[in-house]
Write a protein that holds these residues in place. Structure first.
Motif, PDB file in Angstrom:
ATOM      1  N   ALA A  68       0.832  -1.203   0.000  1.00  0.00           N
ATOM      2  CA  ALA A  68       0.000   0.000   0.000  1.00  0.00           C
ATOM      3  C   ALA A  68       0.865   1.251   0.000  1.00  0.00           C
ATOM      4  O   ALA A  68       0.585   2.220  -0.711  1.00  0.00           O
ATOM      5  CB  ALA A  68      -0.931  -0.008   1.209  1.00  0.00           C
ATOM      6  N   GLU A  69       1.934   1.237   0.800  1.00  0.00           N
ATOM      7  CA  GLU A  69       2.819   2.394   0.871  1.00  0.00           C
ATOM      8  C   GLU A  69       3.487   2.654  -0.483  1.00  0.00           C
ATOM      9  O   GLU A  69       3.575   3.787  -0.953  1.00  0.00           O
ATOM     10  CB  GLU A  69       3.895   2.163   1.941  1.00  0.00           C
ATOM     11  N   TYR A  70       3.933   1.592  -1.123  1.00  0.00           N
ATOM     12  CA  TYR A  70       4.592   1.712  -2.422  1.00  0.00           C
ATOM     13  C   TYR A  70       3.615   2.269  -3.466  1.00  0.00           C
ATOM     14  O   TYR A  70       3.973   3.148  -4.255  1.00  0.00           O
ATOM     15  CB  TYR A  70       5.104   0.344  -2.860  1.00  0.00           C
ATOM     16  N   LEU A  71       2.389   1.794  -3.455  1.00  0.00           N
ATOM     17  CA  LEU A  71       1.414   2.189  -4.466  1.00  0.00           C
ATOM     18  C   LEU A  71       0.812   3.571  -4.223  1.00  0.00           C
ATOM     19  O   LEU A  71       0.065   4.072  -5.069  1.00  0.00           O
ATOM     20  CB  LEU A  71       0.293   1.139  -4.549  1.00  0.00           C
ATOM     21  N   CYS A  72       1.133   4.182  -3.105  1.00  0.00           N
ATOM     22  CA  CYS A  72       0.666   5.545  -2.858  1.00  0.00           C
ATOM     23  C   CYS A  72       1.335   6.530  -3.817  1.00  0.00           C
ATOM     24  O   CYS A  72       0.809   7.614  -4.075  1.00  0.00           O
ATOM     25  CB  CYS A  72       0.948   5.960  -1.414  1.00  0.00           C
ATOM     26  N   SER A  73       2.474   6.164  -4.336  1.00  0.00           N
ATOM     27  CA  SER A  73       3.184   7.006  -5.293  1.00  0.00           C
ATOM     28  C   SER A  73       2.535   6.889  -6.668  1.00  0.00           C
ATOM     29  O   SER A  73       2.357   5.784  -7.192  1.00  0.00           O
ATOM     30  CB  SER A  73       4.654   6.581  -5.374  1.00  0.00           C
ATOM     31  N   ARG A  74       2.183   8.032  -7.262  1.00  0.00           N
ATOM     32  CA  ARG A  74       1.566   8.030  -8.586  1.00  0.00           C
ATOM     33  C   ARG A  74       2.513   7.432  -9.625  1.00  0.00           C
ATOM     34  O   ARG A  74       2.098   6.708 -10.537  1.00  0.00           O
ATOM     35  CB  ARG A  74       1.178   9.449  -8.990  1.00  0.00           C
ATOM     36  N   SER A  75       3.811   7.724  -9.479  1.00  0.00           N
ATOM     37  CA  SER A  75       4.813   7.191 -10.396  1.00  0.00           C
ATOM     38  C   SER A  75       4.875   5.669 -10.330  1.00  0.00           C
ATOM     39  O   SER A  75       4.966   4.990 -11.356  1.00  0.00           O
ATOM     40  CB  SER A  75       6.186   7.777 -10.064  1.00  0.00           C
ATOM     41  N   SER A  76       4.780   5.116  -9.111  1.00  0.00           N
ATOM     42  CA  SER A  76       4.810   3.665  -8.938  1.00  0.00           C
ATOM     43  C   SER A  76       3.560   3.022  -9.534  1.00  0.00           C
ATOM     44  O   SER A  76       3.633   1.958 -10.156  1.00  0.00           O
ATOM     45  CB  SER A  76       4.911   3.316  -7.451  1.00  0.00           C
ATOM     46  N   ARG A  77       2.424   3.667  -9.349  1.00  0.00           N
ATOM     47  CA  ARG A  77       1.175   3.135  -9.914  1.00  0.00           C
ATOM     48  C   ARG A  77       1.240   3.135 -11.439  1.00  0.00           C
ATOM     49  O   ARG A  77       0.771   2.200 -12.095  1.00  0.00           O
ATOM     50  CB  ARG A  77      -0.034   3.945  -9.432  1.00  0.00           C
ATOM     51  N   LYS A  78       1.829   4.178 -11.991  1.00  0.00           N
ATOM     52  CA  LYS A  78       1.951   4.278 -13.442  1.00  0.00           C
ATOM     53  C   LYS A  78       2.846   3.174 -13.989  1.00  0.00           C
ATOM     54  O   LYS A  78       2.539   2.543 -15.007  1.00  0.00           O
ATOM     55  CB  LYS A  78       2.505   5.652 -13.821  1.00  0.00           C
ATOM     56  N   THR A  79       3.972   2.946 -13.295  1.00  0.00           N
ATOM     57  CA  THR A  79       4.879   1.874 -13.709  1.00  0.00           C
ATOM     58  C   THR A  79       4.185   0.524 -13.661  1.00  0.00           C
ATOM     59  O   THR A  79       4.269  -0.274 -14.605  1.00  0.00           O
ATOM     60  CB  THR A  79       6.127   1.844 -12.800  1.00  0.00           C
ATOM     61  N   LEU A  80       3.482   0.258 -12.564  1.00  0.00           N
ATOM     62  CA  LEU A  80       2.772  -1.010 -12.423  1.00  0.00           C
ATOM     63  C   LEU A  80       1.730  -1.160 -13.525  1.00  0.00           C
ATOM     64  O   LEU A  80       1.578  -2.248 -14.103  1.00  0.00           O
ATOM     65  CB  LEU A  80       2.100  -1.090 -11.052  1.00  0.00           C
ATOM     66  N   THR A  81       1.029  -0.091 -13.835  1.00  0.00           N
ATOM     67  CA  THR A  81       0.009  -0.145 -14.890  1.00  0.00           C
ATOM     68  C   THR A  81       0.631  -0.515 -16.229  1.00  0.00           C
ATOM     69  O   THR A  81       0.104  -1.364 -16.964  1.00  0.00           O
ATOM     70  CB  THR A  81      -0.720   1.211 -15.008  1.00  0.00           C
ATOM     71  N   TYR A  82       1.770   0.090 -16.569  1.00  0.00           N
ATOM     72  CA  TYR A  82       2.433  -0.241 -17.833  1.00  0.00           C
ATOM     73  C   TYR A  82       2.882  -1.702 -17.862  1.00  0.00           C
ATOM     74  O   TYR A  82       2.766  -2.379 -18.891  1.00  0.00           O
ATOM     75  CB  TYR A  82       3.649   0.670 -18.045  1.00  0.00           C
ATOM     76  N   LEU A  83       3.394  -2.184 -16.733  1.00  0.00           N
ATOM     77  CA  LEU A  83       3.839  -3.578 -16.677  1.00  0.00           C
ATOM     78  C   LEU A  83       2.668  -4.546 -16.841  1.00  0.00           C
ATOM     79  O   LEU A  83       2.770  -5.547 -17.561  1.00  0.00           O
ATOM     80  CB  LEU A  83       4.561  -3.841 -15.351  1.00  0.00           C
ATOM     81  N   VAL A  84       1.554  -4.232 -16.180  1.00  0.00           N
ATOM     82  CA  VAL A  84       0.376  -5.103 -16.295  1.00  0.00           C
ATOM     83  C   VAL A  84      -0.227  -5.021 -17.697  1.00  0.00           C
ATOM     84  O   VAL A  84      -0.676  -6.032 -18.248  1.00  0.00           O
ATOM     85  CB  VAL A  84      -0.673  -4.749 -15.218  1.00  0.00           C
ATOM     86  N   LEU A  85      -0.225  -3.830 -18.300  1.00  0.00           N
ATOM     87  CA  LEU A  85      -0.704  -3.696 -19.677  1.00  0.00           C
ATOM     88  C   LEU A  85       0.157  -4.538 -20.623  1.00  0.00           C
ATOM     89  O   LEU A  85      -0.356  -5.150 -21.567  1.00  0.00           O
ATOM     90  CB  LEU A  85      -0.673  -2.231 -20.119  1.00  0.00           C
TER      91      LEU A  85
END
Length: 225
Positions: A68-85
């Motif tokens: 949860a702490e890691y995903l609070c960062s917008r940059s981290s969420r964006k990276t995760l989204t690209y990886l999942v895409l």
């Protein structure tokens, strides 16, 4: 995201498409993608973002090392989204969860990738050297990746799902690895998955299938239809 064609990657893919080593077969595949949204990417991206935000809203874990702490960062969420895409484009029939997938991604360095590659692709590297006049497979791979995603600027991630969430798992798999090279500036991702399959396991599967077909045939031979 758009699939990108690069000749240096194609050359390695052709070599790794099917390498039989007696009782085992080594397979590998490199795929490059642009992170620019195409088709349904925007809708899927928003869905993944909402999933993550919903998870954050429900999470009560505040430890600094928590997902949860890691995903609070917008940059981290964006990276995760690209990886999942990227995973979605690699396996369009598989339904990935961003929160679940996040648990299986781990940031790596080129040195940690190199250690795994050297240990598990040792025999294949020898085959490459013999077929390519002494040029190292790892050096060739490095140059190809650097041309596509500029490794010095890359974030490297491994993806190690459990068996229930692994779309990469093939029948007879002895081991498998999946890595993602993400260049934030170029908005580009290269996936590299390589695995070792047991030829004996696949042969037994085919033999058992043939046995059951013959057995069924014998049963039906005695029946009046």
């Amino acid at each position: 995201m758009k699939y990108l064609e690069y000749t240096p990657l194609d050359r390695i893919n052709d070599f790794l498409s099917h390498l039989s080593l007696g009782e085992r077969t080594i397979k590998g595949c490199l795929e490059a993608y642009s992170c620019k949204h195409t088709g349904t990417d925007k809708k899927l991206s928003l869905s993944l973002e909402h999933e993550i935000l919903d998870y954050l809203g429900k999470s009560s874990d505040t430890e600094s090392s928590s997902p949860a702490e890691y995903l609070c960062s917008r940059s981290s969420r964006k990276t995760l989204t690209y990886l999942v895409l990227t995973l979605y484009h690699m396996y369009p029939d598989y339904d990935f969860s961003a929160v679940r997938a996040h648990q299986f991604f781990m940031e790596e360095s080129w040195d940690s990738f190199k250690q795994i590659f050297d240990a598990y692709m040792f025999e294949i590297s020898k085959e490459w050297v013999e077929a390519n006049e002494g040029n190292s497979l790892l050096d060739t791979l490095y140059k190809a990746l650097d041309e596509v995603v500029k490794l010095a600027e890359c974030e490297i991630y491994s993806y190690n799902p459990d068996s229930d969430g692994d779309p990469f798992l093939e029948r007879g798999a002895i081991w498998s690895f999946s890595f993602f090279f993400y260049n934030r500036k170029l908005k580009r991702v290269v996936s590299f998955r390589f695995s070792c399959l047991s030829n004996l396991a696949n042969e037994n599967f085919l033999t058992e299938g043939l046995y059951y077909e013959e057995e069924d045939g014998e049963i039906f031979d005695d029946m009046d239809i």
